[in-house]
Design a protein around this motif. Structure first.
Motif, PDB file in Angstrom:
ATOM      1  N   ARG A  18      87.566   5.265   9.087  1.00 47.41           N
ATOM      2  CA  ARG A  18      86.131   5.424   8.882  1.00 47.41           C
ATOM      3  C   ARG A  18      85.426   4.290   9.603  1.00 47.41           C
ATOM      4  NH1 ARG A  18      85.676   3.891   2.390  1.00 47.41           N
ATOM      5  NH2 ARG A  18      85.785   1.625   2.623  1.00 47.41           N
ATOM      6  N   HIS A  20      82.627   2.501   8.749  1.00 49.04           N
ATOM      7  CA  HIS A  20      82.105   1.376   7.963  1.00 49.04           C
ATOM      8  C   HIS A  20      83.206   0.848   7.054  1.00 49.04           C
ATOM      9  CE1 HIS A  20      81.852   3.572   4.073  1.00 49.04           C
ATOM     10  NE2 HIS A  20      81.728   4.625   4.862  1.00 49.04           N
ATOM     11  N   PRO A  22      86.321  -0.424   7.302  1.00 50.12           N
ATOM     12  CA  PRO A  22      87.664   0.177   7.362  1.00 50.12           C
ATOM     13  C   PRO A  22      88.615  -0.519   6.410  1.00 50.12           C
ATOM     14  CG  PRO A  22      87.189  -1.101   9.347  1.00 50.12           C
ATOM     15  CD  PRO A  22      85.906  -0.996   8.601  1.00 50.12           C
ATOM     16  N   ASP A  68      84.822   9.620   1.741  1.00 50.02           N
ATOM     17  CA  ASP A  68      84.440   9.329   3.128  1.00 50.02           C
ATOM     18  C   ASP A  68      85.311  10.065   4.132  1.00 50.02           C
ATOM     19  OD1 ASP A  68      82.482   7.646   2.216  1.00 50.02           O
ATOM     20  OD2 ASP A  68      83.647   5.813   2.496  1.00 50.02           O
ATOM     21  N   TYR A  69      86.588  10.249   3.792  1.00 46.55           N
ATOM     22  CA  TYR A  69      87.539  10.829   4.741  1.00 46.55           C
ATOM     23  C   TYR A  69      87.508  12.356   4.733  1.00 46.55           C
ATOM     24  CZ  TYR A  69      88.940   6.015   4.259  1.00 46.55           C
ATOM     25  OH  TYR A  69      88.929   4.641   4.215  1.00 46.55           O
ATOM     26  N   GLU A  71      84.440  13.818   5.253  1.00 45.01           N
ATOM     27  CA  GLU A  71      83.235  14.128   6.025  1.00 45.01           C
ATOM     28  C   GLU A  71      83.633  14.604   7.425  1.00 45.01           C
ATOM     29  OE1 GLU A  71      80.093  14.204   5.141  1.00 45.01           O
ATOM     30  OE2 GLU A  71      80.624  13.671   3.088  1.00 45.01           O
ATOM     31  N   GLU A  74      81.106  11.555  11.504  1.00 49.04           N
ATOM     32  CA  GLU A  74      80.543  10.254  11.157  1.00 49.04           C
ATOM     33  C   GLU A  74      80.107   9.550  12.438  1.00 49.04           C
ATOM     34  OE1 GLU A  74      81.880   5.926   9.230  1.00 49.04           O
ATOM     35  OE2 GLU A  74      83.221   7.659   9.090  1.00 49.04           O
ATOM     36  N   ILE A  82      83.029   9.890  14.949  1.00 45.40           N
ATOM     37  CA  ILE A  82      84.331  10.310  14.431  1.00 45.40           C
ATOM     38  C   ILE A  82      84.236  11.790  14.095  1.00 45.40           C
ATOM     39  CG2 ILE A  82      86.007  10.058  12.565  1.00 45.40           C
ATOM     40  CD1 ILE A  82      85.110   7.173  12.258  1.00 45.40           C
ATOM     41  N   ARG A  84      86.462  14.816  12.193  1.00 43.85           N
ATOM     42  CA  ARG A  84      87.611  15.040  11.317  1.00 43.85           C
ATOM     43  C   ARG A  84      87.859  16.543  11.205  1.00 43.85           C
ATOM     44  NH1 ARG A  84      84.568  11.028   8.516  1.00 43.85           N
ATOM     45  NH2 ARG A  84      85.602   8.974   8.631  1.00 43.85           N
TER      46      ARG A  84
END
Length: 722
Positions: A18, A20, A22, A68-69, A71, A74, A82, A84
């Motif tokens: 991520r 922000h 990490p 967060d993971y 989303e 990002e 990013i 995903r």
């Protein structure tokens, strides 16, 4: 300056990524590579020659790791984001468990690129798993691949063996066979390999058969100097100070600081043992180990739990209470202060890893004014040569490790010289702007060399030469012999089902030539399919006129030297050329005596020694087909999916032998008829592969009903099998 700003597609599959905060060190897969790819993506996005950077990673839906993971997108910074995409199970998996799901990611990326309507200029993969994905995409799309290994399987395996681990145990834990095979494949194909050091290039990659140093660029990464510097060294957040001091009887002593993931190759146990067996070193300094994040030790992943347990037992065995700090967690914003805190007390940073391709933490420590003691393997050699701020150690020699640490801490004048040299020279040698300038210069050269191939591939992908394939919503692709044909009653039922499904496109994928395929289909009363993939995937034809897809022929021609391959295999034991009618422009076909034929790996090595490139397809224990690297039934199906914008989960593929394997992996709906060859047995563990209870066409029908293929309810396929 590039003729047009570049679109760079980066792939980093494993770990928790991520933009922000990490969570470095949270687990064994979330470490320095994460910092590298995030910083590189951001730095590229700022450059005027880059219009877009997509960093692809895995979408994870798992309450244990947070929202967060999950989303899909990002923002990282200007022109960088990013992406995903989901593949495999929704939950978080360690990298060794991702291999069986990577083909599905290839399919998801193809669909994503088709939906957005543009291809990247280059694909840059990071680590072996992403390298495998990048290789497949590069082959299918004709886009050049750049690869950064970060850590290499052969090197890691050898170091673990040297440390006393058993080969069977480490191969089972780390899936080395799969990883090393993928690394060899990528090294043979990639247009550019980026290494961080000359040692990584010459010694680590030198262990690989397919590595070509002429396609290698030594380009060390940079660090974020806005975070890591000696500024503010005299002020430390009381919270950070308490986090360390609460473990120590004499907190004012110099600090031996290490920061890494709790992974076996980081060699943290040897560091504690070296410290525990040297009383003089204990008198001289405290040992501070930041080994990731943990709550209840029993909740950690098995490998992490084993490492941390070993550390705690070693602290107890040597009675190091009050001398060793092992905090359970720390925040990423604490890390720069920890380096400065150690420097303030005249300490050193130590990296005792068994293998270290580079070592970003060494740069962070140097920028903070903290001298370093580091493993003599890999990146630390170059870093110390450039920065002149410490000493190297043999990670397998605990006595020498302790003696070197004592030496580094005992001379205050030299310590100050190292501290100043590190701060000054790290800025000179390791900055992201300089890295990106060199990176783009080499990418420009690469694209100039491959511009003809790229233009051809982009024209194919655009669909400008789209053949008259019906506007199907689904596609059934079947092998002919022993799959579609063999039982006339079952075939009649299958053809009746197709007649009632005009929305289903019908195709065949066979080892036969196009003429032979058309003839045998007529004999069995099968209409000419909408698409014919023939000669084991080396030719594609459409419709009743059997118009050839010349674009596919141009695409698979890459690195194909038919006459030289035939010469290299001419006297190979156990191989006999099939009749002339079975030989094609992009296919050499042999009959095989399995008792005399060398192993496929040996044949591949012989071809590689002669700088020949081919894909070897072995089937029915009696046939060997030699094809271009880009040709196979599976690649042909994916080419069709991309070209016509039909998602791969809407392709039902049926087969019975080894030359059908590539069709079965990934997002396609695979059906293996009950009269299959034993070489397909390993596919029982694959995602979306159904072993039908019936042979021939009845088996295909069983698969259709199993998946509810092309029915109104079939939308459940995507949800239930995603």
């Amino acid at each position: 300056m590039q003729k047009h700003p570049l679109y760079i597609f980066m792939i980093s599959v494993h770990g928790l990524i991520r933009g922000h905060d990490p969570e470095l060190g949270r687990d064994a897969d979330t470490g320095g590579q994460i910092t590298y790819v995030l910083d590189l993506a951001r730095a590229l996005g700022f450059h005027p020659e880059v219009r877009k950077v997509d960093l692809l990673t895995r979408l994870i839906e798992d309450p244990a790791v947070g929202p967060d993971y999950a989303e899909p997108e990002e923002v990282l910074g200007p022109n960088a984001r990013i992406l995903r995409l989901p593949f495999g199970p929704k939950r978080y998996l360690r990298k060794e468990l991702l291999w069986n799901h990577l083909d599905q990611l290839v399919d998801r990326v193809l669909h994503f690129l088709r939906e957005q309507g543009q291809l990247p200029d280059v694909i840059h993969s990071h680590y072996a798993d992403a390298g495998y994905v990048g290789y497949q995409l590069s082959q299918l799309l004709g886009v050049p691949q750049i690869h950064t290994g970060h850590s290499l399987g052969r090197c890691k395996r050898q170091r673990l063996l040297d440390s006393g681990r058993k080969a069977t145990a480490i191969d089972r834990q780390f899936n080395f066979a799969r990883r090393i095979a993928a690394e060899e494949q990528v090294l043979e194909h990639a247009a550019l390999i980026i290494t961080s050091t000359t040692q990584e290039r010459d010694e680590q990659y030198g262990m690989y058969q397919r590595f070509n140093p002429k396609r290698c660029l030594v380009l060390p990464p940079g660090i974020d100097f806005t975070r890591f510097s000696a500024a503010g060294a005299k002020t430390v957040d009381p919270r950070v100070k308490f986090m360390i001091d609460r473990f120590l009887h004499e907190p004012c002593k110099p600090m031996i600081l290490t920061l890494s993931r709790p992974a076996p190759r980081k060699n943290l146990l040897a560091l504690i043992e070296a410290y525990g067996e040297d009383e003089a070193l204990q008198e001289l300094a405290n040992l501070v180990i930041l080994a990731g994040h943990r709550g209840d030790l029993r909740d950690l992943e098995e490998t992490q739990a084993a490492v941390v347990t070993e550390l705690l037992l070693a602290i107890d065995r040597y009675d190091l209470y009050g001398k060793v700090a092992l905090p359970k967690r720390h925040a990423q914003e604490d890390v720069p202060q920890l380096y400065r805190f150690a420097a303030r007390h005249g300490g050193v940073f130590v990296n005792p890893a068994l293998t270290e391709p580079f070592g970003l933490t060494l740069l962070e420590a140097a920028a903070s004014g903290l001298p370093i003691v580091a493993t003599q393997d890999g990146g630390p050699r170059d870093i110390l040569a450039n920065c002149g701020n410490g000493l190297l150690i043999d990670p397998l020699d605990k006595k020498a490790m302790a003696a070197t640490l004592r030496e580094a801490l005992s001379d205050s004048r030299r310590w100050k010289t190292w501290s100043k040299a590190g701060k000054r020279r790290v800025v000179r040698h390791y900055s992201w702007p300089a890295h990106v300038d060199a990176y783009l210069k080499n990418v420009g050269r690469l694209l100039h060399r491959t511009r003809k191939t790229r233009r051809r591939s982009l024209a194919l992908a655009s669909g400008l030469e789209r053949p008259p394939l019906p506007l199907a919503q689904w596609a059934l692709i079947s092998d002919i012999d022993n799959t579609l044909l063999g039982d006339r009653q079952g075939l009649s039922e299958l053809l009746e089902w197709l007649t009632g499904k005009p929305e289903v496109g019908f195709g065949i994928a066979t080892g036969r030539t196009v003429d032979s395929a058309a003839k045998v289909l007529r004999q069995w009363g099968v209409r000419t399919p909408d698409v014919l993939i023939t000669a084991v995937g080396s030719e594609i034809y459409y419709g009743p006129d059997l118009s050839r897809d010349e674009g596919w022929s141009h695409y698979i021609r890459h690195l194909w030297r038919r006459n030289d391959l035939a010469g290299a295999l001419q006297n190979m034991p156990g191989l006999r050329l099939q009749k002339r009618s079975e030989q094609r422009e992009f296919k050499l076909s042999y009959r095989v005596d399995p008792q005399r034929m060398p192993a496929l790996a040996d044949i591949e090595n012989r071809l590689r020694e002669r700088r020949l490139h081919a894909s070897l397809i072995y089937s029915h224990n009696q046939f060997l087909d030699v094809l271009p690297l880009r040709a196979s039934k599976g690649h042909a199906v994916r080419y069709l999916a991309y070209k016509f914008g039909l998602p791969l989960e809407r392709f039902l593929v049926a087969g019975d032998s080894g030359n059908d394997v590539e069709m079965m992996v990934g997002d396609t709906l695979g059906v293996i008829v009950s009269n299959y060859s034993g070489e397909l047995e390993h596919l029982r563990e694959q995602h979306r592969v159904y072993f039908a209870p019936f042979p021939y066409a009845l088996g295909i029908l069983a698969g259709i009903h199993h998946y509810r293929f092309a029915d109104a309810a079939a939308t459940m396929i995507e949800g239930n099998n995603a």
